[in-house]
Design an enzyme around this catalytic site. Structure first.
Site, mmCIF file in Angstrom:
data_model
loop_
_atom_site.group_PDB
_atom_site.id
_atom_site.type_symbol
_atom_site.label_atom_id
_atom_site.label_comp_id
_atom_site.label_asym_id
_atom_site.label_seq_id
_atom_site.Cartn_x
_atom_site.Cartn_y
_atom_site.Cartn_z
ATOM 1 N N LEU A 30 -6.630 -3.518 -1.267
ATOM 2 C CA LEU A 30 -5.409 -3.596 -0.459
ATOM 3 C C LEU A 30 -5.692 -3.294 1.006
ATOM 4 C CD1 LEU A 30 -2.703 -2.205 -2.862
ATOM 5 C CD2 LEU A 30 -3.629 -4.505 -2.601
ATOM 6 N N ASP A 31 -6.496 -2.286 1.286
ATOM 7 C CA ASP A 31 -6.884 -2.040 2.677
ATOM 8 C C ASP A 31 -7.628 -3.254 3.238
ATOM 9 O OD1 ASP A 31 -5.832 0.494 3.118
ATOM 10 O OD2 ASP A 31 -7.609 1.527 2.380
#
Lengths: 396, 396
Positions: free
Chosen positions: B167-168
């Site tokens: 996600l980052d």
């Protein structure tokens, strides 16, 4: 203007997941994508389960906004149609096994002769160099080979792939980024170029933090479950009912957490004072915390943690994600008209652009539904199209 | 020309992982990135473990090719320096909590007044709408909230995040793609715009296949370990020594597999004839296959499977990935000169461009190492810089 790439023409000869995901990204960004499929069968992804009214759900997801043309690439006349499409195109994308694009007559050198400013994108399993370039590969195979599977899951839980297709979809994203960057560059110079990406390179890049950790410390990264090697407390905790997830990345968040659970004294405990202390004493801290969390329900804890400013969440099932009001607020699911599926909804790209909004305008195509239109646009007459079909070169 | 974005100027006010990953992608693509950091402390990622000669490995990874300027954003004079940087910039990137960019004076409306054709990119945890937009969030928190964690790992293994920061890093990729698309669009129209992405939207998009599977079938997706809901056999198998991973996505590959393990009769077994049959009888097929695989070593099986054209791999540890000749052949690790770390190597982006090759030219900056140079470029005199430093506005 319906997307930043409006006016860009893409010839897409890819199949399965990674390649069509790449061209779906370009299509959602506004490019016109012509998807070339083989007679009768088309893209294998059409039949990958589960099916929704006869269509594979992955196929539905990653082929919206495209048009489908059926061409028999074994026929010389079929190849010529591809060459004519390439003449008018800005971008060509392939994900054949190593060497096959060349042997079919669709290598970069050949297509560059036809269209010098073409941007040619190759997406492969292991890249275009090295011993392994000849190997076939899928997302999970490459997750095993690039170290992701070796650190995913829990030590006691056995082998597990990352549960979403981070190499198929990830390599698609890198390829799309390369293509758009090449389009930008071409605006400056007029020059086309070759763009390459692969599941292998994508996998190695995903593990970057772990590769560097190993190089820095010499310690083999382990399976951490929901914990994070660099932070504590960080992970899932049992409550009176369902587990919850919290993430504490610095000392000020730890103080807030201690306030919420009513254990201010932990902030003065030498075992827990700084993040390195807490990482070292992760096990005992996790146990102490879980003793507290077990005293109330997940729902109540999340409320208290949110009020206290602590990053936290319940661990949602897929059905809960669909019911989450945040999904609706962010308009992540878009209704798409479809002949057979009444309520087809597809996730939009996770990026929004104020001046060139992205849209899902067209449902995933039926096999060859745009063959005739596309050939008309190339200047072919009705009669010519009929004859090509009789000779088995196309399907309209 | 060293990258497709050469000449593009980026003002980067982000911290931690997702934002700096986004601007690292732009920097690797050739853009000039000015990283704004706060006095004394700088980006928190500098101290995120493990450390390599004092620097956090994640910081090292995602801040190469950037320059660092230290500005005190609480001071009006500090804000004015940012405004002057924005005047000359093409792109501005922020990953503040919801509303904070506005309250600091760095919202889109404000910066647009200064530079009308600016491309302004916001990367947030939950997006800019919905109840949850106020919540703080990290990669693993959002993995829990978007359903990834609920299907990752094995049923018996407990809760696990996908072991790499999908996600980052994923939201960074979407943001970068939006920015480059906006740059392309600006070449056509001269117009800037706002680009938004978030960890939440990225997470929902990763689970697209599972969301659609649930919508199509009404069945809650489960944790599948290394198996794939749509295919069998597909997963890890014990051998005489280490486990191996195979992936069989169609009937012709299954035939090849049966040849390799010497069980041609399975291709005629009604339980295993088609992929849907095999998915239904996955358990018994997996057991029968494992009986065969246990008769030889992983190394020998991989040789036989490769010769037979079967997608397969051992499950590599991170140290093995580093020793794999494929890593060297694909030149995925690039040596980067660094004052303190003798043999710093960083993974390059997983995309290659023939005409505008990507390079890692500059090691991750020390805090404020470029402050003076950047202020000189803005036209400030030595004396002015000295005075700004005395007043605590900058650190040079």
């Amino acid at each position: 203007m319906s997307g930043p790439l409006e006016g860009v023409k893409v010839v897409d000869i890819t199949t399965n997941i990674s390649g069509p995901s790449l061209t779906m990204i370009l299509a959602d960004l506004g490019a016109e994508v012509i998807k070339i499929e083989r007679p009768n069968i088309g893209d294998d992804a059409r039949r990958m389960g589960p099916l929704w009214e006869g269509d594979g759900v992955y196929y539905l997801h990653i082929n919206r906004n495209k048009r489908s043309i059926v061409i028999n690439l074994k026929e010389e006349e079929g190849k010529n149609i591809v060459y004519r499409l390439v003449e008018n195109a800005d971008v060509f994308v392939e994900n054949f096994r190593y060497g096959k694009a060349d042997s079919l007559g669709f290598g970069y050198e050949k297509l560059k002769e036809i269209n010098e400013s073409l941007i040619y994108c190759s997406l492969s399993a292991y890249g275009q160099s090295g011993e392994k370039r000849h190997k076939p590969g899928y997302d999970a195979i490459l997750q095993a080979d690039t170290g992701i599977m070796g650190i995913n899951g829990t030590e006691e839980g056995g082998v597990a792939r990352a549960a979403v297709s981070i190499l198929d979809q990830g390599s698609a994203m890198w390829g799309a980024l390369g293509v758009v960057s090449a389009l930008y560059h071409r605006k400056e110079t007029g020059k086309g170029q070759k763009v390459e990406t692969s599941l292998y390179e994508t996998g190695v890049f995903w593990t970057g933090y772990h590769l560097l950790s190993y190089m820095a410390t010499g310690e083999e990264p382990k399976k951490m479950g929901s914990n994070h090697a660099a932070f504590a407390p960080y992970g899932d905790f049992a409550t009176k009912d369902d587990p919850i997830m919290i993430g504490i990345s610095n000392d000020s968040l730890f103080q807030k957490l201690c306030n919420v659970v009513g254990k201010e004294e932990w902030t003065r405990d030498p075992r827990f004072r700084t993040n390195p202390d807490r990482v070292k004493n992760r096990k005992v801290l996790n146990e102490l915390l879980e003793d507290e969390f077990r005293k109330d329900t997940a729902k109540n804890w999340i409320e208290k943690l949110e009020a206290g400013g602590i990053p936290s969440s319940v661990i949602q099932r897929i059905s809960q994600v669909l019911d989450d009001p945040q999904l609706e607020s962010t308009e992540m699911l878009v209704s798409v008209p479809h002949d057979n599926i009444k309520e087809l909804k597809l996730p939009r790209l996770p990026v929004q652009m104020s001046d060139t909004p992205l849209e899902i305008k067209k449902s995933p195509p039926k096999l060859g539904e745009d063959t005739a239109d596309i050939l008309h646009e190339l200047g072919l007459k009705e009669e010519e199209i009929r004859k090509l079909e009789e000779r088995g070169v196309i399907q309209a």
